[in-house]
Design a protein around this motif. Structure first.
Motif, PDB file in Angstrom:
ATOM      1  N   MET A   1       0.855  -1.161   0.000  1.00 18.42           N
ATOM      2  CA  MET A   1       0.000   0.000   0.000  1.00 18.42           C
ATOM      3  C   MET A   1       0.899   1.221   0.000  1.00 18.42           C
ATOM      4  SD  MET A   1      -2.418   0.697   3.287  1.00 18.42           S
ATOM      5  CE  MET A   1      -1.423   0.634   4.720  1.00 18.42           C
ATOM      6  N   ARG A   2       0.413   2.297  -0.506  1.00 17.25           N
ATOM      7  CA  ARG A   2       1.180   3.534  -0.594  1.00 17.25           C
ATOM      8  C   ARG A   2       0.533   4.598   0.276  1.00 17.25           C
ATOM      9  NH1 ARG A   2      -0.264   5.070  -5.020  1.00 17.25           N
ATOM     10  NH2 ARG A   2      -1.344   6.900  -4.333  1.00 17.25           N
ATOM     11  N   CYS A   3       1.360   5.403   0.911  1.00 13.23           N
ATOM     12  CA  CYS A   3       0.867   6.526   1.709  1.00 13.23           C
ATOM     13  C   CYS A   3       1.489   7.798   1.144  1.00 13.23           C
ATOM     14  CB  CYS A   3       1.251   6.335   3.174  1.00 13.23           C
ATOM     15  SG  CYS A   3       0.514   7.556   4.259  1.00 13.23           S
ATOM     16  N   ASP A   4       0.670   8.809   0.901  1.00 16.21           N
ATOM     17  CA  ASP A   4       1.151  10.077   0.356  1.00 16.21           C
ATOM     18  C   ASP A   4       1.159  11.135   1.453  1.00 16.21           C
ATOM     19  OD1 ASP A   4       1.437   9.136  -2.289  1.00 16.21           O
ATOM     20  OD2 ASP A   4      -0.708   9.358  -2.611  1.00 16.21           O
ATOM     21  N   TRP A   5       2.155  11.985   1.401  1.00 17.07           N
ATOM     22  CA  TRP A   5       2.323  13.045   2.391  1.00 17.07           C
ATOM     23  C   TRP A   5       2.386  14.385   1.664  1.00 17.07           C
ATOM     24  CZ3 TRP A   5       2.448  11.006   7.245  1.00 17.07           C
ATOM     25  CH2 TRP A   5       2.771   9.653   7.342  1.00 17.07           C
ATOM     26  N   LEU A   6       1.552  15.323   2.070  1.00 13.38           N
ATOM     27  CA  LEU A   6       1.596  16.694   1.568  1.00 13.38           C
ATOM     28  C   LEU A   6       1.744  17.610   2.777  1.00 13.38           C
ATOM     29  CD1 LEU A   6      -1.359  16.601  -0.976  1.00 13.38           C
ATOM     30  CD2 LEU A   6       1.079  16.499  -1.494  1.00 13.38           C
ATOM     31  N   VAL A   7       2.776  18.435   2.785  1.00 13.56           N
ATOM     32  CA  VAL A   7       2.978  19.383   3.883  1.00 13.56           C
ATOM     33  C   VAL A   7       2.780  20.770   3.305  1.00 13.56           C
ATOM     34  CG1 VAL A   7       4.594  20.252   5.616  1.00 13.56           C
ATOM     35  CG2 VAL A   7       4.613  17.819   5.003  1.00 13.56           C
ATOM     36  N   ARG A   8       1.797  21.482   3.862  1.00 12.68           N
ATOM     37  CA  ARG A   8       1.450  22.819   3.362  1.00 12.68           C
ATOM     38  C   ARG A   8       1.647  23.866   4.449  1.00 12.68           C
ATOM     39  NH1 ARG A   8      -1.429  22.521  -1.426  1.00 12.68           N
ATOM     40  NH2 ARG A   8      -2.243  20.470  -1.921  1.00 12.68           N
ATOM     41  N   ASP A   9       1.925  25.090   4.029  1.00 13.81           N
ATOM     42  CA  ASP A   9       1.996  26.221   4.943  1.00 13.81           C
ATOM     43  C   ASP A   9       0.576  26.543   5.385  1.00 13.81           C
ATOM     44  OD1 ASP A   9       1.892  29.003   5.837  1.00 13.81           O
ATOM     45  OD2 ASP A   9       3.961  29.152   5.128  1.00 13.81           O
ATOM     46  N   CYS A  10       0.329  26.547   6.697  1.00  9.70           N
ATOM     47  CA  CYS A  10      -1.042  26.748   7.176  1.00  9.70           C
ATOM     48  C   CYS A  10      -1.548  28.166   6.912  1.00  9.70           C
ATOM     49  CB  CYS A  10      -1.143  26.409   8.662  1.00  9.70           C
ATOM     50  SG  CYS A  10      -0.224  27.507   9.747  1.00  9.70           S
ATOM     51  N   ARG A  11      -0.654  29.118   6.721  1.00  5.39           N
ATOM     52  CA  ARG A  11      -1.098  30.494   6.461  1.00  5.39           C
ATOM     53  C   ARG A  11      -1.412  30.737   4.998  1.00  5.39           C
ATOM     54  NH1 ARG A  11       3.968  33.031   9.220  1.00  5.39           N
ATOM     55  NH2 ARG A  11       4.668  31.051   8.447  1.00  5.39           N
ATOM     56  N   THR A  12      -0.573  30.207   4.103  1.00  5.41           N
ATOM     57  CA  THR A  12      -0.738  30.508   2.678  1.00  5.41           C
ATOM     58  C   THR A  12      -1.340  29.351   1.888  1.00  5.41           C
ATOM     59  OG1 THR A  12       1.463  29.694   2.095  1.00  5.41           O
ATOM     60  CG2 THR A  12       1.290  32.020   2.764  1.00  5.41           C
ATOM     61  N   GLY A  13      -1.241  28.141   2.423  1.00  2.44           N
ATOM     62  CA  GLY A  13      -1.708  26.970   1.696  1.00  2.44           C
ATOM     63  C   GLY A  13      -0.699  26.465   0.675  1.00  2.44           C
ATOM     64  N   ASP A  14       0.458  27.157   0.566  1.00  5.33           N
ATOM     65  CA  ASP A  14       1.494  26.727  -0.373  1.00  5.33           C
ATOM     66  C   ASP A  14       2.053  25.370   0.051  1.00  5.33           C
ATOM     67  OD1 ASP A  14       1.206  29.115  -1.715  1.00  5.33           O
ATOM     68  OD2 ASP A  14       2.958  30.061  -0.781  1.00  5.33           O
ATOM     69  N   MET A  15       2.316  24.506  -0.933  1.00  2.00           N
ATOM     70  CA  MET A  15       2.886  23.206  -0.632  1.00  2.00           C
ATOM     71  C   MET A  15       4.370  23.371  -0.323  1.00  2.00           C
ATOM     72  SD  MET A  15       2.913  19.621  -2.751  1.00  2.00           S
ATOM     73  CE  MET A  15       1.381  20.034  -3.486  1.00  2.00           C
ATOM     74  N   LEU A  16       4.786  22.892   0.844  1.00  2.00           N
ATOM     75  CA  LEU A  16       6.193  22.964   1.234  1.00  2.00           C
ATOM     76  C   LEU A  16       6.967  21.752   0.743  1.00  2.00           C
ATOM     77  CD1 LEU A  16       5.687  24.197   4.898  1.00  2.00           C
ATOM     78  CD2 LEU A  16       6.223  25.570   2.876  1.00  2.00           C
TER      79      LEU A  16
END
Length: 110
Positions: A1-16
């Motif tokens: 199984m695969r797990c995906d991780w997205l980390v975003r800036d909580c203020r701007t929503g930009d993907m870090l």
């Protein structure tokens, strides 16, 4: 199984950053890899199995970091028992917290 991780800036929503990891299931009694049971696959398949990864396969190797190759080094990050998962590995969320702590520490030095 695969797990995906997205980390975003909580203020701007930009993907870090983003990452995909592949996981396997193990039968604890037999100590062998095991197939995901059909009833479990039916529940999680659309989230983990049947969707495309957020990161394409990448065969590049990461450079080994040490004092001569790293931009920043932070010592003293010793994991506590609460940082570990059931396999006594540092929980992935803890790694992200450490990264964010180091980034906020560095931004105050500037």
């Amino acid at each position: 199984m695969r797990c995906d991780w997205l980390v975003r800036d909580c203020r701007t929503g930009d993907m870090l950053t983003r990452a995909s990891s592949v996981w396997v299931m193990m039968n604890k009694e037999k100590r062998r890899l095991s197939k995901i049971p059909n009833e479990v696959r039916g529940e999680i398949g659309t989230f983990f199995v049947d969707s495309p990864p957020v990161v394409d396969e990448d065969s590049r190797k990461l450079l080994k970091l040490d004092e001569s190759t790293a931009d920043y080094i932070r010592n003293g990050l010793t994991p506590r028992w609460s940082d570990l998962d059931v396999n006594q590995h540092v929980n992935n969320v803890k790694y992200i917290r450490w990264i964010l702590e180091v980034n906020s520490f560095l931004s105050f030095d500037a």
